[in-house]
Design a protein around this motif. Structure first.
Motif, PDB file in Angstrom:
ATOM      1  N   ILE A  83     -54.055 -23.235 -13.628  1.00  0.00           N
ATOM      2  CA  ILE A  83     -52.793 -22.538 -13.837  1.00  0.00           C
ATOM      3  C   ILE A  83     -52.540 -22.254 -15.314  1.00  0.00           C
ATOM      4  O   ILE A  83     -52.137 -21.160 -15.691  1.00  0.00           O
ATOM      5  CB  ILE A  83     -51.633 -23.333 -13.202  1.00  0.00           C
ATOM      6  CG1 ILE A  83     -51.825 -23.383 -11.687  1.00  0.00           C
ATOM      7  CG2 ILE A  83     -50.291 -22.706 -13.550  1.00  0.00           C
ATOM      8  CD1 ILE A  83     -50.852 -24.258 -10.965  1.00  0.00           C
ATOM      9  N   SER A  84     -52.823 -23.233 -16.173  1.00  0.00           N
ATOM     10  CA  SER A  84     -52.537 -23.028 -17.598  1.00  0.00           C
ATOM     11  C   SER A  84     -53.394 -21.911 -18.189  1.00  0.00           C
ATOM     12  O   SER A  84     -52.960 -21.234 -19.127  1.00  0.00           O
ATOM     13  CB  SER A  84     -52.751 -24.327 -18.372  1.00  0.00           C
ATOM     14  OG  SER A  84     -54.113 -24.684 -18.366  1.00  0.00           O
ATOM     15  N   GLY A  85     -54.586 -21.683 -17.661  1.00  0.00           N
ATOM     16  CA  GLY A  85     -55.420 -20.586 -18.144  1.00  0.00           C
ATOM     17  C   GLY A  85     -54.846 -19.226 -17.815  1.00  0.00           C
ATOM     18  O   GLY A  85     -54.947 -18.280 -18.601  1.00  0.00           O
ATOM     19  N   LYS A  86     -54.222 -19.113 -16.642  1.00  0.00           N
ATOM     20  CA  LYS A  86     -53.668 -17.822 -16.239  1.00  0.00           C
ATOM     21  C   LYS A  86     -52.346 -17.503 -16.914  1.00  0.00           C
ATOM     22  O   LYS A  86     -52.016 -16.339 -17.126  1.00  0.00           O
ATOM     23  CB  LYS A  86     -53.470 -17.785 -14.720  1.00  0.00           C
ATOM     24  CG  LYS A  86     -54.706 -17.376 -13.972  1.00  0.00           C
ATOM     25  CD  LYS A  86     -54.323 -16.885 -12.619  1.00  0.00           C
ATOM     26  CE  LYS A  86     -55.415 -16.002 -12.079  1.00  0.00           C
ATOM     27  NZ  LYS A  86     -55.077 -15.435 -10.798  1.00  0.00           N
ATOM     28  N   ILE A  87     -51.569 -18.527 -17.252  1.00  0.00           N
ATOM     29  CA  ILE A  87     -50.242 -18.288 -17.815  1.00  0.00           C
ATOM     30  C   ILE A  87     -50.216 -18.479 -19.321  1.00  0.00           C
ATOM     31  O   ILE A  87     -49.147 -18.564 -19.917  1.00  0.00           O
ATOM     32  CB  ILE A  87     -49.187 -19.200 -17.139  1.00  0.00           C
ATOM     33  CG1 ILE A  87     -49.576 -20.680 -17.219  1.00  0.00           C
ATOM     34  CG2 ILE A  87     -48.982 -18.817 -15.712  1.00  0.00           C
ATOM     35  CD1 ILE A  87     -48.880 -21.419 -18.270  1.00  0.00           C
ATOM     36  N   ALA A  88     -51.377 -18.515 -19.960  1.00  0.00           N
ATOM     37  CA  ALA A  88     -51.442 -18.828 -21.388  1.00  0.00           C
ATOM     38  C   ALA A  88     -50.663 -17.836 -22.241  1.00  0.00           C
ATOM     39  O   ALA A  88     -50.026 -18.221 -23.218  1.00  0.00           O
ATOM     40  CB  ALA A  88     -52.901 -18.872 -21.837  1.00  0.00           C
ATOM     41  N   ASP A  89     -50.668 -16.563 -21.881  1.00  0.00           N
ATOM     42  CA  ASP A  89     -50.000 -15.564 -22.709  1.00  0.00           C
ATOM     43  C   ASP A  89     -48.578 -15.255 -22.243  1.00  0.00           C
ATOM     44  O   ASP A  89     -47.879 -14.476 -22.874  1.00  0.00           O
ATOM     45  CB  ASP A  89     -50.813 -14.273 -22.724  1.00  0.00           C
ATOM     46  CG  ASP A  89     -51.036 -13.728 -21.329  1.00  0.00           C
ATOM     47  OD1 ASP A  89     -50.915 -14.504 -20.368  1.00  0.00           O
ATOM     48  OD2 ASP A  89     -51.343 -12.533 -21.206  1.00  0.00           O
TER      49      ASP A  89
END
Length: 167
Positions: A83-89
């Motif tokens: 999840i953190s990879g997809k919402i990083a930006d």
């Protein structure tokens, strides 16, 4: 007066409310979308969004902090790896609440709460290419010759058939 009472107690004791929100947050992280009442979804959004923000920085301290809320190591792993990879930006607004109507038994307001970047249905509709719009005149011009050709051919046969008996 309810000055500075900002969160919904959901008719539960504090321990029950914390356990319920922890379980719902774990389910949301693992399944990406859950069905619940509107009041619980709004309370869950305030509970889970700070945890998702903490997952952007993958340190031991942030993992331990999130684990103290969730108490599920698989959910913490899912949150920090996927999840953190997809919402990083994304600067916030990680969840979406979609109202679905009323529950049959007690008429409670029901809804879906989902992670924004993981909804396949919305992503499919957003990625569709738009077709060029055609004007009505162009559509009528294309349809008119085919109708005229179809109507002219039988008339020619009818005139030929009528011409033979007269001759």
């Amino acid at each position: 007066m309810r000055h500075n009472n900002k969160f919904n107690h959901l008719n539960r004791t504090a321990s029950h409310r914390h356990a319920m929100l922890s379980n719902m947050a774990t389910s949301l992280i693992m399944h990406k979308r859950i069905n619940t009442t509107l009041a619980k979804a709004k309370a869950l959004r305030k509970y889970v969004e700070p945890l998702i923000t903490k997952s952007k920085l993958d340190t031991t301290h942030s993992r331990r902090t999130v684990f103290s809320y969730l108490r599920n190591k698989y959910a913490v792993t899912e949150l920090f790896q996927i999840i953190s990879g997809k919402i990083a930006d994304r600067p916030g607004g990680y969840t979406r609440i979609i109202k679905t109507g009323f529950r049959h038994g007690d008429n409670a307001k029901m809804c879906f709460i989902e992670l924004v970047d993981f909804d396949e249905n919305m992503a499919k509709t957003a990625k569709k290419t738009r077709r060029a719009r055609r004007s009505k005149k162009a559509a009528q011009a294309e349809a008119a010759p085919t109708a005229a050709e179809a109507s002219q051919e039988p008339k020619a046969e009818e005139t030929a058939d009528t011409a033979e008996p007269q001759a």
